[in-house]
Design a protein around this motif. Sequence first.
Motif: not given
Length: 326
Positions: A23, A34, A37, A47, A49, A298, A323
């Motif tokens: 990330y 992003l 997620k 995850y 992404l 995200g 994030t």
Amino acid sequence: MTIKPLKGIHHVSAITANALDNYTFYTKVLGLRLVKKTVNQDDTSVYHLFYADERGNPGTDLTFLEIPRAGRTYPGTNSITATSLRVSDDHALQYWKDRFEHLHVDHDDIQVVNGRSSLSFRDKEGQRLVLVSDENNSGVSGGKPWEKSPVPVENGIIGLGPVELTVSRPERTANILTDLMGFRELAGYVRQTDQKKVRVFETGEGGTGAEIHLIEDNESSRERPGRGSVHHVAFRVEDEEELNKWVQLLKESHLPNSGFVERYYFRSLYFREPNGILFELATDGPGFEGDEDFEHLGENLALPPYFEPQRNEIEAKLKPLITNES
């Protein structure tokens, strides 16, 4: 049955062993957004992404499946050996070269590849990436960089470019691309680094967002994938109606495939070409704003409705990934 041509590259999915480091690199260094997620729908303990332009337009998504115990990649044949990312012009490449030097990103010199200025580089896990200039490009249009990116919009990444395949039996892959998938073969070129001939195929409107570059390597062993390798490449299908035609075509062609797969953010179909590389056909929609609004894409863990009842169980298995910093 009439099937519309594939529209170009939809997304590329790769492997990372560390979601947080991943990330940091793709948002803070490369300046991608992003946009989702979520979790690997085939293994909800890890995850998945999605990095892209401002809203995850099809053709701009570079995605990563987190496999924490993934070992190193042993490069070889019958694999996806480079993923390109488009920038608007040649001037942007000089910005990126300077940025990479400042941030200590492993990179090569700017060079001209197939008539386009390009800059090869690697992330910390050895992911093989190339920035390619769209200055003289015509064909599939790019996306729009996120205005809140740390990278100035004029230098931002606008989508996926040519995807490089290295295979031991190129004719078999070429036949699938042209005879089944409707790609057109263009004039190829010779790669300067090793003098290998590269065959170029395009679909739809063509251009950097719709090309496959095919290289023969029948001497190396098959690549052993790990962190820093690519899992699959996906191609753009207009909608679900068109995807169902592809499902029928693969069935009639007796080519083993997944059949229709619901991914919520798009609908998919998976199959392996004869050299073993995984291909996906994916619809342009519905997109990423069905469960999050544009301003907050995200920021939180997004789960398709069919996984929502398991949210507590899924979240308990995931290492927190913050994030949504201000």
